[in-house]
Scaffold this active site. Structure first.
Site, mmCIF file in Angstrom:
data_model
loop_
_atom_site.group_PDB
_atom_site.id
_atom_site.type_symbol
_atom_site.label_atom_id
_atom_site.label_comp_id
_atom_site.label_asym_id
_atom_site.label_seq_id
_atom_site.Cartn_x
_atom_site.Cartn_y
_atom_site.Cartn_z
ATOM 1 N N TYR A 63 -2.520 -3.103 -11.307
ATOM 2 C CA TYR A 63 -1.638 -3.154 -9.680
ATOM 3 C C TYR A 63 -0.719 -3.840 -8.672
ATOM 4 C CZ TYR A 63 -3.825 -2.703 -4.962
ATOM 5 O OH TYR A 63 -4.102 -2.341 -3.836
ATOM 6 N N LYS A 71 0.767 3.323 -2.614
ATOM 7 C CA LYS A 71 -0.435 3.997 -3.324
ATOM 8 C C LYS A 71 -0.137 5.503 -2.889
ATOM 9 C CE LYS A 71 -3.926 0.735 -1.555
ATOM 10 N NZ LYS A 71 -4.424 -0.180 -0.169
ATOM 11 N N SER A 86 0.850 -1.302 0.080
ATOM 12 C CA SER A 86 0.015 0.071 0.251
ATOM 13 C C SER A 86 0.837 1.458 -0.475
ATOM 14 C CB SER A 86 -0.883 0.054 1.354
ATOM 15 O OG SER A 86 -2.238 -0.927 0.345
HETATM 16 N N1 LIG Z 1 -2.771 -3.032 2.978
HETATM 17 C C1 LIG Z 1 -1.757 -2.921 1.675
HETATM 18 O O1 LIG Z 1 -1.563 -3.360 1.764
HETATM 19 C C2 LIG Z 1 -2.688 -3.565 0.381
HETATM 20 C C3 LIG Z 1 -1.724 -4.039 -0.552
HETATM 21 C C4 LIG Z 1 -2.516 -5.287 -1.348
HETATM 22 N N2 LIG Z 1 -1.324 -5.090 -2.139
HETATM 23 C C5 LIG Z 1 -3.552 -5.154 -1.238
HETATM 24 O O2 LIG Z 1 -4.333 -4.594 -2.272
HETATM 25 O O3 LIG Z 1 -4.356 -6.396 -0.596
#
Ligand SMILES: NC(=O)CC[C@H](N)C(=O)O
Length: 308
Positions: free
Chosen positions: A192, A68, A65
């Site tokens: 993604y 992001k 994440s």
């Molecule tokens: N909280 C995270 O780091 C989520 C990222 C992970 N790749 C997901 O989409 O579930």
């Protein structure tokens, strides 16, 4: 200028490690389940180019994440605020990061770009003619921020998530039904999962944190790597949503703009002062690094790093 004492940092790491037994390594992405919960490392990068670290900072961590925030910066540069925030909101949530519940309420637009639904929308806005071209653009941006041309992604982790990401696929189909995204779901999932599998060391994480801390400027050359407004928006989301549904508690206890990932990584930016990269795969029940948060709490209190 902050001068951190290496011995003190090693001691803080040892202290925070004691909490590893209360945490759990993420295993819903099978490849992440292999991590050692007792691992804990940190790097602090200051504007004078110094790095102070503790723990094994040669270990690579996948962004998950944390990516992001970087994808958001790229998309804001490419498309501008109006287009991005037409499709994704600015409000925090007390729902878990992978929740689908809020998409059932009107409007279906995801609440913010730090939860999975919002991040999938942001990733769908990365420009380019093909998945590999779009990934290359993102990687080129990441490499510039980290000042490290060798950064790439882990094929094993990307594949492992791609094969098991049924919840994220569900979010995509929901978003597609409501016309918030229109691209092919499998292509978006490929991009993604590769984005989330971009891997780097804590030192790279700290250097990206420092760029944000310096309002988007390269710490060496002072060249702007992103507009000031983009850095400001990223840091604001890091405060309000960066630690998922414990961002409020983190703001009170640590008070530093930060973004975590389920790999156990945390990227933090102390405005004007330093960037911090942490890796501790033992997670709490919200999906944040339990040992990493303890370590940042200690650091923030010792060096008065809270922005509040
Ligand atoms: N909280 C995270 O780091 C989520 C990222 C992970 N790749 C997901 O989409 O579930």
């Amino acid at each position: 200028m902050l001068v951190y004492n290496q011995e003190e940092l090693v001691r803080f790491v040892e202290e925070a490690k004691q909490y590893a037994r209360y945490g759990k390594v993420a295993d819903y992405i099978p490849a992440l389940g292999k991590a050692d919960p007792n691992e804990l490392s940190i790097a602090i990068y200051t504007p004078d180019g110094r790095v102070v670290d503790a723990g094994d900072v040669t270990v690579k961590v996948t962004l998950q994440s944390i990516s992001k925030i970087i994808a958001l910066a790229l998309v804001l540069i490419d498309r501008g605020e109006d287009e991005v925030f037409h499709k994704v909101g600015m409000e925090p949530t007390d729902y878990p990061f992978h929740s689908i519940a809020k998409l059932e309420e009107k409007p279906a637009k995801p609440l913010n770009p730090m939860i999975n639904a919002g991040a999938l929308v942001v990733t769908s806005m990365i420009q380019g003619g093909s998945v590999s071209e779009r990934l290359e653009r993102l990687l080129a941006f990441v490499r510039r921020l980290a000042g490290n041309e060798r950064i790439s992604y882990s094929d094993e982790v990307a594949r492992s998530e791609f094969e098991t990401a049924f919840l994220n696929r569900s979010l995509c189909y929901f978003l597609k039904q409501h016309r918030i995204i229109d691209e092919d779901v499998e292509e978006l999932m490929e991009l993604y999962t590769k984005q989330c599998a971009i891997e780097m060391t804590c030192i790279d994480l700290a250097r990206i944190g420092l760029v944000l801390a310096l309002d988007g400027r390269d710490p060496h050359s002072s060249e702007p790597l992103m507009p000031l407004d983009v850095a400001r928006i990223c840091k604001t989301f890091m405060v309000t949503c960066g630690m998922y549904n414990s961002s409020g508690e983190f703001a009170i206890k640590v008070g530093i703009p930060a973004k975590s990932g389920v790999s156990g990584g945390i990227l933090a930016a102390v405005p004007g002062r330093c960037g911090i990269g942490v890796f501790g795969p033992a997670l709490d029940d919200k999906g944040n690094s339990l040992t990493g948060v303890k370590l940042l709490e200690r650091l923030s209190k010792t060096y008065s790093l809270s922005i509040f």
